[in-house]
Write a protein that holds these residues in place. Sequence first.
Motif, PDB file in Angstrom:
ATOM      1  N   THR A 153       0.833  -1.205   0.000  1.00  0.00           N
ATOM      2  CA  THR A 153       0.000   0.000   0.000  1.00  0.00           C
ATOM      3  C   THR A 153       0.868   1.255   0.000  1.00  0.00           C
ATOM      4  N   LEU A 154       1.936   1.234   0.787  1.00  0.00           N
ATOM      5  CA  LEU A 154       2.828   2.392   0.852  1.00  0.00           C
ATOM      6  C   LEU A 154       3.504   2.658  -0.491  1.00  0.00           C
ATOM      7  N   ALA A 155       3.766   1.599  -1.259  1.00  0.00           N
ATOM      8  CA  ALA A 155       4.393   1.771  -2.568  1.00  0.00           C
ATOM      9  C   ALA A 155       3.396   2.264  -3.613  1.00  0.00           C
ATOM     10  N   LEU A 156       2.128   1.895  -3.452  1.00  0.00           N
ATOM     11  CA  LEU A 156       1.097   2.292  -4.422  1.00  0.00           C
ATOM     12  C   LEU A 156       0.702   3.761  -4.256  1.00  0.00           C
ATOM     13  N   VAL A 157       0.683   4.241  -3.022  1.00  0.00           N
ATOM     14  CA  VAL A 157       0.221   5.607  -2.744  1.00  0.00           C
ATOM     15  C   VAL A 157       0.994   6.673  -3.525  1.00  0.00           C
ATOM     16  N   PRO A 158       2.346   6.659  -3.539  1.00  0.00           N
ATOM     17  CA  PRO A 158       3.059   7.692  -4.310  1.00  0.00           C
ATOM     18  C   PRO A 158       2.728   7.664  -5.798  1.00  0.00           C
ATOM     19  N   ALA A 159       2.523   6.473  -6.367  1.00  0.00           N
ATOM     20  CA  ALA A 159       2.180   6.367  -7.784  1.00  0.00           C
ATOM     21  C   ALA A 159       0.838   7.031  -8.069  1.00  0.00           C
ATOM     22  N   VAL A 160      -0.130   6.790  -7.196  1.00  0.00           N
ATOM     23  CA  VAL A 160      -1.457   7.388  -7.366  1.00  0.00           C
ATOM     24  C   VAL A 160      -1.378   8.908  -7.213  1.00  0.00           C
ATOM     25  N   ILE A 161      -0.646   9.375  -6.211  1.00  0.00           N
ATOM     26  CA  ILE A 161      -0.509  10.819  -5.995  1.00  0.00           C
ATOM     27  C   ILE A 161       0.138  11.491  -7.203  1.00  0.00           C
ATOM     28  N   LEU A 296      21.435   2.675 -12.388  1.00  0.00           N
ATOM     29  CA  LEU A 296      20.540   1.941 -13.298  1.00  0.00           C
ATOM     30  C   LEU A 296      19.079   2.242 -12.982  1.00  0.00           C
ATOM     31  N   PHE A 297      18.740   2.284 -11.694  1.00  0.00           N
ATOM     32  CA  PHE A 297      17.367   2.625 -11.314  1.00  0.00           C
ATOM     33  C   PHE A 297      17.036   4.060 -11.713  1.00  0.00           C
ATOM     34  N   ALA A 298      17.998   4.978 -11.526  1.00  0.00           N
ATOM     35  CA  ALA A 298      17.779   6.366 -11.924  1.00  0.00           C
ATOM     36  C   ALA A 298      17.544   6.461 -13.424  1.00  0.00           C
ATOM     37  N   THR A 299      18.319   5.705 -14.194  1.00  0.00           N
ATOM     38  CA  THR A 299      18.153   5.682 -15.653  1.00  0.00           C
ATOM     39  C   THR A 299      16.766   5.173 -16.025  1.00  0.00           C
ATOM     40  N   LEU A 300      16.353   4.088 -15.384  1.00  0.00           N
ATOM     41  CA  LEU A 300      15.050   3.499 -15.684  1.00  0.00           C
ATOM     42  C   LEU A 300      13.916   4.477 -15.376  1.00  0.00           C
ATOM     43  N   CYS A 301      13.969   5.100 -14.201  1.00  0.00           N
ATOM     44  CA  CYS A 301      12.892   6.003 -13.791  1.00  0.00           C
ATOM     45  C   CYS A 301      12.888   7.302 -14.598  1.00  0.00           C
ATOM     46  N   LEU A 302      14.075   7.859 -14.853  1.00  0.00           N
ATOM     47  CA  LEU A 302      14.139   9.124 -15.591  1.00  0.00           C
ATOM     48  C   LEU A 302      13.742   8.948 -17.052  1.00  0.00           C
ATOM     49  N   THR A 303      14.093   7.817 -17.657  1.00  0.00           N
ATOM     50  CA  THR A 303      13.644   7.570 -19.034  1.00  0.00           C
ATOM     51  C   THR A 303      12.135   7.354 -19.072  1.00  0.00           C
ATOM     52  N   ILE A 327       8.052   2.080  -9.445  1.00  0.00           N
ATOM     53  CA  ILE A 327       9.388   1.480  -9.373  1.00  0.00           C
ATOM     54  C   ILE A 327      10.280   2.266  -8.422  1.00  0.00           C
ATOM     55  N   PHE A 328      10.221   3.599  -8.510  1.00  0.00           N
ATOM     56  CA  PHE A 328      11.040   4.431  -7.624  1.00  0.00           C
ATOM     57  C   PHE A 328      10.649   4.217  -6.163  1.00  0.00           C
ATOM     58  N   ALA A 329       9.340   4.164  -5.879  1.00  0.00           N
ATOM     59  CA  ALA A 329       8.881   3.986  -4.498  1.00  0.00           C
ATOM     60  C   ALA A 329       9.375   2.664  -3.929  1.00  0.00           C
ATOM     61  N   HIS A 330       9.287   1.598  -4.726  1.00  0.00           N
ATOM     62  CA  HIS A 330       9.777   0.286  -4.280  1.00  0.00           C
ATOM     63  C   HIS A 330      11.275   0.345  -4.005  1.00  0.00           C
ATOM     64  N   TYR A 332      13.223   2.984  -3.392  1.00  0.00           N
ATOM     65  CA  TYR A 332      13.568   3.856  -2.267  1.00  0.00           C
ATOM     66  C   TYR A 332      13.234   3.205  -0.928  1.00  0.00           C
ATOM     67  N   ILE A 333      12.019   2.685  -0.795  1.00  0.00           N
ATOM     68  CA  ILE A 333      11.595   2.107   0.488  1.00  0.00           C
ATOM     69  C   ILE A 333      12.450   0.900   0.840  1.00  0.00           C
ATOM     70  N   ASN A 334      12.717   0.021  -0.145  1.00  0.00           N
ATOM     71  CA  ASN A 334      13.498  -1.188   0.142  1.00  0.00           C
ATOM     72  C   ASN A 334      14.913  -0.844   0.597  1.00  0.00           C
ATOM     73  N   ILE A 335      15.601   0.029  -0.137  1.00  0.00           N
ATOM     74  CA  ILE A 335      16.984   0.350   0.213  1.00  0.00           C
ATOM     75  C   ILE A 335      17.033   1.186   1.487  1.00  0.00           C
ATOM     76  N   ALA A 336      16.117   2.145   1.636  1.00  0.00           N
ATOM     77  CA  ALA A 336      16.082   2.961   2.852  1.00  0.00           C
ATOM     78  C   ALA A 336      15.807   2.103   4.080  1.00  0.00           C
ATOM     79  N   MET A 337      14.976   1.071   3.918  1.00  0.00           N
ATOM     80  CA  MET A 337      14.690   0.141   5.003  1.00  0.00           C
ATOM     81  C   MET A 337      15.959  -0.612   5.410  1.00  0.00           C
ATOM     82  N   SER A 338      16.780  -0.968   4.422  1.00  0.00           N
ATOM     83  CA  SER A 338      17.988  -1.751   4.691  1.00  0.00           C
ATOM     84  C   SER A 338      19.055  -0.953   5.425  1.00  0.00           C
TER      85      SER A 338
END
Length: 380
Positions: A153-161, A296-303, A327-330, A332-338
């Motif tokens: 749910t936390l990952a879906l919310v930013p996409a909807v916003i 690589l994630f930055a490239t994917l999201c920015l493109t 993709i960015f929310a997933h 960010y949350i996963n790496i920030a959690m780690s």
Amino acid sequence: MKDKLLNFNWLMFAAMIALVALGTMSIRSAGLARETIFHGMWINNLVSASLGLAIYFALAAVDYRVIVRYASPFVYGASLFFLVAVLLVGSTVYGGKRWLWFFQPSEVAKLAVIVFLAWMLPFVSGFKGFFLAGLAAGVPALLILAEPDLGTTLALVPAVIAMVLVAGVWSRGLVVLLGAGLVAMAAVLGAVHEAEKPGQDPERRAKILKCVPLRPHQVKRVKTFLFAESDPMGAGYNLRQAMIAIGSGGLRGKGFGHAETNRLKYLPPSVSMNDFIFCVYAEETGFVGSLSLLALFATLCLTGVWSAFRAGDLAGRLIAIGVSTLIFAHMYINIAMSIGLVPITGLPLPFISSGRTFLLIVMAGLGLTQSVNLHRNEET
């Protein structure tokens, strides 16, 4: 055909393939610390990625407007059906009902919501549009929370916003609500901090937690985030070992298959292949490898964002923004959690974590984004 090749976003595609390759290698490394049956999970990941690639090209070949116009209501309705079904007859894993037969309906619902909003938002405006968008996203979000699965749910919310903001639906009101949400989040963190601080009176603690809209296991995770050193061998063990693994990677890492924290099972095998796989990757590749992964994630999201700017209509713009933000929310949350920047929650790292359903859904979403590039100049 020449126009199609020119419109094809090769940089996005290359970043996706590179992430799939790194994910397969990381899953193989993480599997070394698990039982023999899991040693071949990297092969399953390759099979899933191959199927995902077929779905990617199939969706890219079809005009996204046809999919949005004719398939989105059906896909959205089917996702709601499966979300209800998993609550009734789904398999219980680690205390939650998230699996229905061989897939996770909550992962399918993410893309279903994005495509459905891309169909709906171009035709609504003002508070009415915001209310309908909130209802369309809120129903599946509540069903996912009932599993329970707060991370999804936390990952879906930013996409909807992001989609609502791009659509320009009741933007001022949305900004006010976002501000209120941040205040509420700060209030919850403050309440848990006050309740769980060392030496707190048990009676006062119980009174405070009655007002906190979190389940006991969620309060425990927030406590671990706020007071990571209070229980290093209990609730804080996973986070402590995750940070040790990341730090021990140094500048260049120890090499694939040589993550000692993982192989010696200091990082629990139950999480090393999924939620905490970044720790395995970071220990093996070090700071340089971790920085390359972020690039690589930055490239994917920015493109993906670039695809949104070049889209020929609002529906295409919304799909590209929704998928890129998800993709960015997933990530960010996963790496920030780690690394202890956000509370621990079960959320996979796109392409890197083991998980068939999520990998297929992310690749399908990128296939739709590629369709926006390929068909942006066409008329339907």
